[in-house]
Design a protein around this motif. Structure first.
Motif, PDB file in Angstrom:
ATOM      1  N   THR A   1      57.815 101.692  69.930  1.00  0.00           N
ATOM      2  CA  THR A   1      59.018 101.737  70.773  1.00  0.00           C
ATOM      3  C   THR A   1      59.244 100.391  71.466  1.00  0.00           C
ATOM      4  OG1 THR A   1      58.755 104.106  71.168  1.00  0.00           O
ATOM      5  CG2 THR A   1      60.087 102.884  72.760  1.00  0.00           C
ATOM      6  N   ILE A   2      58.177  99.836  72.021  1.00  0.00           N
ATOM      7  CA  ILE A   2      58.282  98.531  72.684  1.00  0.00           C
ATOM      8  C   ILE A   2      58.683  97.454  71.661  1.00  0.00           C
ATOM      9  CG2 ILE A   2      56.972  96.745  73.903  1.00  0.00           C
ATOM     10  CD1 ILE A   2      55.283  99.056  75.137  1.00  0.00           C
ATOM     11  N   LEU A   3      58.044  97.480  70.488  1.00  0.00           N
ATOM     12  CA  LEU A   3      58.377  96.482  69.449  1.00  0.00           C
ATOM     13  C   LEU A   3      59.841  96.599  69.020  1.00  0.00           C
ATOM     14  CD1 LEU A   3      55.164  96.595  67.190  1.00  0.00           C
ATOM     15  CD2 LEU A   3      55.825  94.802  68.820  1.00  0.00           C
ATOM     16  N   SER A   4      60.336  97.834  68.889  1.00  0.00           N
ATOM     17  CA  SER A   4      61.726  98.014  68.457  1.00  0.00           C
ATOM     18  C   SER A   4      62.694  97.390  69.463  1.00  0.00           C
ATOM     19  CB  SER A   4      62.053  99.498  68.252  1.00  0.00           C
ATOM     20  OG  SER A   4      62.159 100.169  69.504  1.00  0.00           O
TER      21      SER A   4
ATOM     22  N   ILE B   1      67.424  96.449  71.809  1.00  0.00           N
ATOM     23  CA  ILE B   1      67.860  97.794  72.204  1.00  0.00           C
ATOM     24  C   ILE B   1      66.960  98.265  73.354  1.00  0.00           C
ATOM     25  CG2 ILE B   1      68.750  98.422  69.923  1.00  0.00           C
ATOM     26  CD1 ILE B   1      66.110  99.948  69.426  1.00  0.00           C
ATOM     27  N   PRO B   2      67.410  99.245  74.157  1.00  0.00           N
ATOM     28  CA  PRO B   2      66.533  99.734  75.226  1.00  0.00           C
ATOM     29  C   PRO B   2      65.318 100.465  74.650  1.00  0.00           C
ATOM     30  CG  PRO B   2      68.825 100.474  75.516  1.00  0.00           C
ATOM     31  CD  PRO B   2      68.725  99.895  74.151  1.00  0.00           C
ATOM     32  N   VAL B   3      64.242 100.574  75.452  1.00  0.00           N
ATOM     33  CA  VAL B   3      63.096 101.390  75.015  1.00  0.00           C
ATOM     34  C   VAL B   3      63.527 102.853  75.003  1.00  0.00           C
ATOM     35  CG1 VAL B   3      61.206  99.870  75.699  1.00  0.00           C
ATOM     36  CG2 VAL B   3      62.206 101.366  77.406  1.00  0.00           C
ATOM     37  N   GLN B   4      63.290 103.529  73.883  1.00  0.00           N
ATOM     38  CA  GLN B   4      63.758 104.914  73.744  1.00  0.00           C
ATOM     39  C   GLN B   4      62.684 105.746  73.059  1.00  0.00           C
ATOM     40  OE1 GLN B   4      68.117 104.824  72.229  1.00  0.00           O
ATOM     41  NE2 GLN B   4      67.408 102.710  72.136  1.00  0.00           N
ATOM     42  N   PHE B   5      61.588 105.940  73.774  1.00  0.00           N
ATOM     43  CA  PHE B   5      60.462 106.667  73.200  1.00  0.00           C
ATOM     44  C   PHE B   5      60.850 108.069  72.749  1.00  0.00           C
ATOM     45  CE2 PHE B   5      56.816 109.567  73.890  1.00  0.00           C
ATOM     46  CZ  PHE B   5      55.997 109.093  72.895  1.00  0.00           C
ATOM     47  N   ASP B   6      61.777 108.672  73.467  1.00  0.00           N
ATOM     48  CA  ASP B   6      62.177 110.051  73.134  1.00  0.00           C
ATOM     49  C   ASP B   6      62.867 110.152  71.776  1.00  0.00           C
ATOM     50  OD1 ASP B   6      64.191 108.513  74.375  1.00  0.00           O
ATOM     51  OD2 ASP B   6      65.398 110.310  74.717  1.00  0.00           O
ATOM     52  N   LYS B   7      63.325 109.029  71.245  1.00  0.00           N
ATOM     53  CA  LYS B   7      64.010 109.052  69.943  1.00  0.00           C
ATOM     54  C   LYS B   7      63.057 108.726  68.786  1.00  0.00           C
ATOM     55  CE  LYS B   7      68.320 109.300  71.678  1.00  0.00           C
ATOM     56  NZ  LYS B   7      68.873 108.091  72.323  1.00  0.00           N
ATOM     57  N   ALA B   8      61.808 108.371  69.102  1.00  0.00           N
ATOM     58  CA  ALA B   8      60.866 107.993  68.040  1.00  0.00           C
ATOM     59  C   ALA B   8      60.416 109.233  67.261  1.00  0.00           C
ATOM     60  CB  ALA B   8      59.662 107.283  68.641  1.00  0.00           C
ATOM     61  N   HIS B   9      60.316 109.088  65.951  1.00  0.00           N
ATOM     62  CA  HIS B   9      59.743 110.157  65.130  1.00  0.00           C
ATOM     63  C   HIS B   9      58.241 109.926  65.052  1.00  0.00           C
ATOM     64  CE1 HIS B   9      59.244 112.988  61.806  1.00  0.00           C
ATOM     65  NE2 HIS B   9      58.413 112.084  61.312  1.00  0.00           N
ATOM     66  N   ILE B  10      57.449 110.949  65.342  1.00  0.00           N
ATOM     67  CA  ILE B  10      56.005 110.766  65.449  1.00  0.00           C
ATOM     68  C   ILE B  10      55.240 111.778  64.605  1.00  0.00           C
ATOM     69  CG2 ILE B  10      54.060 110.521  67.042  1.00  0.00           C
ATOM     70  CD1 ILE B  10      56.109 110.281  69.330  1.00  0.00           C
ATOM     71  N   GLU B  11      54.477 111.273  63.642  1.00  0.00           N
ATOM     72  CA  GLU B  11      53.537 112.117  62.901  1.00  0.00           C
ATOM     73  C   GLU B  11      52.182 111.445  62.927  1.00  0.00           C
ATOM     74  OE1 GLU B  11      54.603 113.123  58.756  1.00  0.00           O
ATOM     75  OE2 GLU B  11      56.669 113.030  59.464  1.00  0.00           O
ATOM     76  N   GLY B  12      51.156 112.183  63.240  1.00  0.00           N
ATOM     77  CA  GLY B  12      49.813 111.609  63.255  1.00  0.00           C
ATOM     78  C   GLY B  12      49.112 111.784  61.918  1.00  0.00           C
TER      79      GLY B  12
ATOM     80  N   LEU C   1      55.611 101.687  79.860  1.00  0.00           N
ATOM     81  CA  LEU C   1      56.767 100.878  79.460  1.00  0.00           C
ATOM     82  C   LEU C   1      57.630 101.576  78.422  1.00  0.00           C
ATOM     83  CD1 LEU C   1      55.149  97.335  79.270  1.00  0.00           C
ATOM     84  CD2 LEU C   1      56.504  98.328  81.130  1.00  0.00           C
ATOM     85  N   ALA C   2      56.987 102.331  77.513  1.00  0.00           N
ATOM     86  CA  ALA C   2      57.769 103.021  76.476  1.00  0.00           C
ATOM     87  C   ALA C   2      58.660 104.086  77.103  1.00  0.00           C
ATOM     88  CB  ALA C   2      56.837 103.637  75.426  1.00  0.00           C
ATOM     89  N   LEU C   3      58.200 104.669  78.219  1.00  0.00           N
ATOM     90  CA  LEU C   3      58.983 105.722  78.860  1.00  0.00           C
ATOM     91  C   LEU C   3      59.886 105.205  79.981  1.00  0.00           C
ATOM     92  CD1 LEU C   3      56.739 107.487  77.348  1.00  0.00           C
ATOM     93  CD2 LEU C   3      57.381 109.216  79.017  1.00  0.00           C
ATOM     94  N   HIS C   4      59.358 104.279  80.781  1.00  0.00           N
ATOM     95  CA  HIS C   4      60.110 103.859  81.975  1.00  0.00           C
ATOM     96  C   HIS C   4      60.449 102.379  81.971  1.00  0.00           C
ATOM     97  CE1 HIS C   4      59.293 107.837  83.488  1.00  0.00           C
ATOM     98  NE2 HIS C   4      57.995 107.642  83.348  1.00  0.00           N
TER      99      HIS C   4
END
Lengths: 440, 440
Positions: free
Chosen positions: B207-210, B216-227, B108-111
């Motif tokens: 991403t889904i929560l945002s 707004i649309p799901v936009q996983f590619d715009k998320a900043h990710i640090e583990g 869902l986050a991607l598609h």
């Protein structure tokens, strides 16, 4: 699409909050609901104040029956509180085929069965998210979010006034009367705080929660209710030393009893392990902990009162009704979570039959043999001790405090043991008994 | 009334949990839903295991497309995970006019945009409560419980594996690698834990929560990710000394920026004041804190994973679909909380433009003037200091640690200041930067 027309009964703090949130967020709400939600008329005793609060944006009338009889209105929001007039208005609105939203926990805890039956017969909805824990969507979580679960128990901090008072008593080491005055000064307690501090308000809410958790009718008259007025600062201190906090909990629990199942429905001050998340809910905040067989424990936390938090729940109900209004009535979320023909008659247990743990404090003579007498009485009553604390007598004192925590035991055994303990010559005055829940 | 027929794609742990909860609580669920919900067919790669797990109670097939093309089936539950096949199956089920329930956050986050559009066009529902925070009904709370609110921000502990690791690192003072091995041994981390420990799983959920918070649309590619793989035990210790805990948070926030509004969407280790309730969420538990303009802060807490907690969410979705199936499609709860024609295009901000507080740790030579150099650089970057801690150098050491907490400042200013600080001859190695959220 045509807006949904809403009539508001009462423009007190919550009514004014509902008006202003609906207005401020009307675009956001319309984007979600797919249509506008519009307050077209309000009724109020104080017409001038109501006109001011609604800024000339809607009709203001003195007679609430004008609203429930207005054919233009789709949904009636009842915010006047109390029993008699509120009930009459709600029943009339239902009879007129209108959906109802109410924040009136007292009304539903006492007359819910009659009101929901009337709504069911007429094919309308009575929504009441605002009746329990203010804006926290706990009714929605229980009725819809946890439908897969057999609910085992619910334990909630569902009265902000008492939680504020208990938090202050613990923080500052003050006694009940002093903190109550402070709470009244700050607006956390009403001028007549009886319903809050005696646990009645929490019992209204716990009654509603018990019905939607277990599919039983609302039975406020069967709820056991103890408030916080007799709670002493010393017990809060001793509890803390033993690793516990004292909270006023509303508890609804499915219990195994001889011959089947019973429901515990009770409101009272309760020791909770300090490390539990819910033990750390401070001030006027609310939190409800729900134990389901599939999901385990979940907790819902937020503001349990206030104009805008309550308005948040009222408006969520308005949007829900807007959405479900076109669904077949038999497919809507049932008022009490279970289909009307699928309610059960599991009995609410008398307090003598409930099972929990106990904190017992007693003042005893500081002489040999006292502890032997006490522990003999407890052993004879099949009460097993989980922890014990004996304080050194103060300088020059001949008496001292003993505090006992018991394992799970039936209330009647504890009551019988306390009678025997109080009869001992070495024990002074009454035994203080506070129930303890591990919430594990 | 006729039962709803469900087909299950995948009978792994969650599939088996769904099967057994539906079976164990079938009466309780029917009493709520008003009709039975029945799994009539499952697909699985391991047919023998699937037959065992479904105890011969339903059809077991190898080809999942048999299920999505089966005319008898009303709802398809997708539990196979991954992207390609899962997407193909979900799209085919939608094309066949079936409702879909999925726990697949990655999909869902991607598609999500494509999938929800197809469902909308076909008039079917795609439900995904299980995709975020396991059984906690957070999707329902956001999409339905808080509809009155303009959501300001969400901050969630939405990955149990990393929260377990961070809790253990703090409790036992151990480093990341040691605790990861322990977590793998105990089953809290997978053999290949990359998606969890690198923050990817949390970013899928954030991403889904945002999307459902802000429309707004799901936009996983715009998320900043640090583990959390680079997090050091020393920083957890220093944070504690300053009154903070470090948690991996998924954050979605509406932010004022030049020329309007932007959305922050980021996952990273975060200092939180230790007294906040969410800072005390330990072990593998999840919690999501939501700030709305009317309700204020609310929090939702529970198990974020596991067969039965996840099944709890899957089944709640099945009941919801059963209820809403008869409502006009335009009156159902919109997939992303807002009506498809009412989404907005507020941009997700690049990290350089976000504003938050920072924890900075650096190792410096223990000689006069160092602090003056540091504070000059910060002042020049308009970064104001909220707290500072300088440790005494260890016996025989010539270097020491300085820890700074900043007030709110823009990320790009901090990055620029760190470059200058690292160029100082008195500073050894890299500056450690961890973001800090007050969540007030």
């Amino acid at each position: 699409m045509k807006s949904i027309k809403v009539g508001l009964l009462g423009v007190g703090n919550v009514g004014a909050g509902t008006f202003s949130v609906l207005r401020r967020n009307q675009e956001e709400i319309r984007r979600r609901a797919g249509r506008g939600i519009e307050i077209v008329a309000v009724s109020a005793r104080n017409l001038e104040r109501a006109k001011e609060r609604t800024e000339g944006q809607c009709k203001v009338v003195a007679d609430p029956f004008e609203i429930v009889n207005d054919p233009e209105i789709d949904i009636v929001v009842e915010l006047i509180g109390g029993y008699d007039t509120a009930k009459e208005l709600v029943m009339q609105a239902i009879a007129n085929g209108k959906h109802v939203v109410t924040a009136n926990k007292a009304l539903l805890a006492l007359h819910g069965t009659e009101i929901f039956a009337a709504a069911q017969a007429k094919g309308v909805m009575v929504a009441f998210e605002a009746a329990v824990a203010g804006g926290i969507p706990i009714i929605k979580a229980l009725r819809e979010g946890l439908t897969a679960n057999r609910i085992e128990w619910i334990a909630g901090i569902i009265n902000g006034t008492t939680n504020f008072i208990l938090s202050e008593m613990r923080d500052k080491g003050l006694d009940f009367a002093t903190v109550l005055k402070e709470a009244q000064r700050l607006g956390y307690a009403e001028a007549d705080p009886t319903f809050d501090i005696e646990g009645v308000d929490a019992a209204h809410k716990a009654t509603i929660l018990s019905a939607i958790a277990f599919g039983i009718p609302v039975q406020f008259d069967k709820a056991h209710i103890e408030g916080i007025t007799k709670l002493q600062a010393i017990d809060i201190k001793y509890a803390e030393q033993l690793g516990y906090r004292i909270k006023l909990l509303g508890i609804a629990r499915r219990a195994k009893v001889e011959g089947g199942e019973g429901i515990e429905l009770r409101v009272h001050p309760t020791l909770i392990p300090a490390k539990r998340l819910i033990a750390n809910v401070e001030g006027a905040m609310n939190a409800v902990l729900v134990q389901g067989d599939a999901i385990g424990a979940t907790m819902y936390y937020g503001k349990g009162a206030g104009p805008e938090p309550t308005a948040s729940a009222v408006i969520a109900d308005l949007v829900d009704i807007t959405r479900l209004a076109t669904a077949d009535p038999e497919h809507r979320v049932p008022h009490l979570a279970f289909q009307p023909n699928a309610m059960t008659d599991i009995k609410i247990l008398p307090m003598a039959d409930i099972t929990t743990c106990y904190y017992l404090r007693m003042t005893v003579a500081d002489r040999p043999g006292v502890l032997a007498e006490l522990t003999r009485i407890l052993a004879d009553g099949s009460i097993s001790i989980d922890a014990m604390m004996q304080k050194e007598p103060a300088e020059g004192e001949t008496h001292t405090d003993i505090i006992l925590l018991t394992h799970l035991t039936q209330e009647k055994n504890v009551v019988a043991a306390i009678d025997k303990i109080e009869a001992l010559s070495s024990v002074v005055g009454k035994v203080t008994k506070i129930r303890l829940e591990n919430l594990a």
